[in-house]
Design a protein around this motif. Structure first.
Motif, PDB file in Angstrom:
ATOM      1  N   LYS A  71     -50.974  35.653  -7.044  1.00 42.48           N
ATOM      2  CA  LYS A  71     -50.058  36.738  -6.330  1.00 42.48           C
ATOM      3  C   LYS A  71     -49.332  37.336  -7.636  1.00 42.48           C
ATOM      4  O   LYS A  71     -48.605  36.545  -8.183  1.00 42.48           O
ATOM      5  CB  LYS A  71     -49.061  36.178  -5.272  1.00 42.48           C
ATOM      6  CG  LYS A  71     -48.380  37.169  -4.636  1.00 42.48           C
ATOM      7  CD  LYS A  71     -47.786  36.722  -3.191  1.00 42.48           C
ATOM      8  CE  LYS A  71     -48.010  37.529  -2.249  1.00 42.48           C
ATOM      9  NZ  LYS A  71     -47.619  36.949  -0.944  1.00 42.48           N
ATOM     10  N   VAL A  72     -49.105  38.764  -7.342  1.00 46.13           N
ATOM     11  CA  VAL A  72     -48.461  39.319  -8.304  1.00 46.13           C
ATOM     12  C   VAL A  72     -47.150  40.063  -7.467  1.00 46.13           C
ATOM     13  O   VAL A  72     -47.505  40.589  -6.438  1.00 46.13           O
ATOM     14  CB  VAL A  72     -49.283  40.601  -8.907  1.00 46.13           C
ATOM     15  CG1 VAL A  72     -48.181  41.412  -9.842  1.00 46.13           C
ATOM     16  CG2 VAL A  72     -50.106  39.916  -9.705  1.00 46.13           C
ATOM     17  N   ILE A  73     -45.892  39.717  -7.761  1.00 43.88           N
ATOM     18  CA  ILE A  73     -44.877  40.572  -7.201  1.00 43.88           C
ATOM     19  C   ILE A  73     -44.364  41.809  -7.710  1.00 43.88           C
ATOM     20  O   ILE A  73     -44.177  41.596  -9.242  1.00 43.88           O
ATOM     21  CB  ILE A  73     -43.449  39.376  -7.292  1.00 43.88           C
ATOM     22  CG1 ILE A  73     -43.960  37.960  -6.277  1.00 43.88           C
ATOM     23  CG2 ILE A  73     -42.490  39.864  -6.448  1.00 43.88           C
ATOM     24  CD1 ILE A  73     -44.661  38.097  -5.046  1.00 43.88           C
ATOM     25  N   VAL A  74     -44.161  42.832  -7.054  1.00 44.94           N
ATOM     26  CA  VAL A  74     -43.708  43.824  -7.646  1.00 44.94           C
ATOM     27  C   VAL A  74     -42.476  44.221  -6.853  1.00 44.94           C
ATOM     28  O   VAL A  74     -42.240  44.114  -5.375  1.00 44.94           O
ATOM     29  CB  VAL A  74     -44.693  44.951  -6.814  1.00 44.94           C
ATOM     30  CG1 VAL A  74     -44.100  46.524  -7.244  1.00 44.94           C
ATOM     31  CG2 VAL A  74     -45.969  44.856  -7.515  1.00 44.94           C
ATOM     32  N   PHE A  75     -41.482  44.369  -7.658  1.00 44.00           N
ATOM     33  CA  PHE A  75     -39.962  44.272  -7.140  1.00 44.00           C
ATOM     34  C   PHE A  75     -39.329  45.591  -7.902  1.00 44.00           C
ATOM     35  O   PHE A  75     -39.355  45.592  -9.088  1.00 44.00           O
ATOM     36  CB  PHE A  75     -39.194  43.227  -7.509  1.00 44.00           C
ATOM     37  CG  PHE A  75     -37.715  43.106  -7.034  1.00 44.00           C
ATOM     38  CD1 PHE A  75     -37.647  43.010  -5.593  1.00 44.00           C
ATOM     39  CD2 PHE A  75     -36.856  43.391  -7.719  1.00 44.00           C
ATOM     40  CE1 PHE A  75     -36.217  42.948  -5.166  1.00 44.00           C
ATOM     41  CE2 PHE A  75     -35.326  43.335  -7.183  1.00 44.00           C
ATOM     42  CZ  PHE A  75     -35.122  43.090  -5.903  1.00 44.00           C
ATOM     43  N   LYS A  76     -38.811  46.570  -6.864  1.00 42.54           N
ATOM     44  CA  LYS A  76     -38.204  47.872  -7.060  1.00 42.54           C
ATOM     45  C   LYS A  76     -36.705  47.683  -6.942  1.00 42.54           C
ATOM     46  O   LYS A  76     -36.565  47.366  -5.786  1.00 42.54           O
ATOM     47  CB  LYS A  76     -38.983  48.990  -6.748  1.00 42.54           C
ATOM     48  CG  LYS A  76     -40.278  49.179  -7.266  1.00 42.54           C
ATOM     49  CD  LYS A  76     -41.167  50.126  -6.293  1.00 42.54           C
ATOM     50  CE  LYS A  76     -42.316  50.247  -7.006  1.00 42.54           C
ATOM     51  NZ  LYS A  76     -42.962  51.554  -5.879  1.00 42.54           N
ATOM     52  N   ASN A  87     -42.602  43.747  -2.992  1.00 46.55           N
ATOM     53  CA  ASN A  87     -44.116  43.921  -2.466  1.00 46.55           C
ATOM     54  C   ASN A  87     -45.069  42.893  -3.103  1.00 46.55           C
ATOM     55  O   ASN A  87     -44.787  42.571  -4.254  1.00 46.55           O
ATOM     56  CB  ASN A  87     -44.753  45.323  -2.587  1.00 46.55           C
ATOM     57  CG  ASN A  87     -45.889  45.539  -1.691  1.00 46.55           C
ATOM     58  OD1 ASN A  87     -46.545  44.622  -1.056  1.00 46.55           O
ATOM     59  ND2 ASN A  87     -46.375  46.866  -1.857  1.00 46.55           N
ATOM     60  N   GLY A  88     -46.160  42.517  -2.548  1.00 44.02           N
ATOM     61  CA  GLY A  88     -46.874  41.460  -3.304  1.00 44.02           C
ATOM     62  C   GLY A  88     -48.347  41.735  -3.227  1.00 44.02           C
ATOM     63  O   GLY A  88     -48.665  42.801  -2.698  1.00 44.02           O
ATOM     64  N   HIS A  89     -49.275  41.263  -4.054  1.00 39.59           N
ATOM     65  CA  HIS A  89     -50.640  41.877  -4.029  1.00 39.59           C
ATOM     66  C   HIS A  89     -51.391  40.600  -4.804  1.00 39.59           C
ATOM     67  O   HIS A  89     -51.023  40.029  -5.730  1.00 39.59           O
ATOM     68  CB  HIS A  89     -50.669  43.003  -5.114  1.00 39.59           C
ATOM     69  CG  HIS A  89     -52.100  43.266  -5.281  1.00 39.59           C
ATOM     70  ND1 HIS A  89     -52.873  44.235  -4.307  1.00 39.59           N
ATOM     71  CD2 HIS A  89     -53.049  43.387  -6.462  1.00 39.59           C
ATOM     72  CE1 HIS A  89     -54.041  44.406  -4.797  1.00 39.59           C
ATOM     73  NE2 HIS A  89     -54.433  43.744  -6.094  1.00 39.59           N
TER      74      HIS A  89
END
Length: 103
Positions: A71-76, A87-89
């Motif tokens: 899982k790759v976490i995208v945090f803005k 968001n996760g991917h």
């Protein structure tokens, strides 16, 4: 003996009985797949380079499973504005085992 093969737009250096994670393919589990986009092959010290592909060269593989990557976490965030978005991917892959290389 090894070969450099193009699988779904990515290049892999493969040998016999090697297991790799390729981008997801539309093939069933335990199905046999064939890749004919071989760019380079080495056999007993003899290197054959294609221009751009080797004619008649194929790599045979067997689909073992369809898996997901880490899982790759995208945090803005914008400071002092109260804006946060998380968001996760998880990328999908196909685990394949190389059965053989024919030149």
């Amino acid at each position: 003996m090894y070969a450099i093969v193009n699988i779904s737009g990515k290049q892999f250096k493969v040998t016999k009985d090697q297991q790799i994670y390729a981008p997801k393919m539309a093939a069933d589990v335990d199905a046999s797949v064939e890749f004919d986009e071989v760019l380079l092959a080495e056999d007993n010290g003899t290197v054959s380079v294609g221009a751009p592909l080797l004619a008649g060269a194929k790599v045979l593989a067997k689909v073992l499973a369809h898996v997901k990557g880490d899982k790759v976490i995208v945090f803005k965030k914008k400071r002092r504005k109260g804006y946060k978005k998380k968001n996760g991917h998880r990328q999908q892959y196909t685990k394949i085992q190389i059965e053989g290389i024919t030149l």
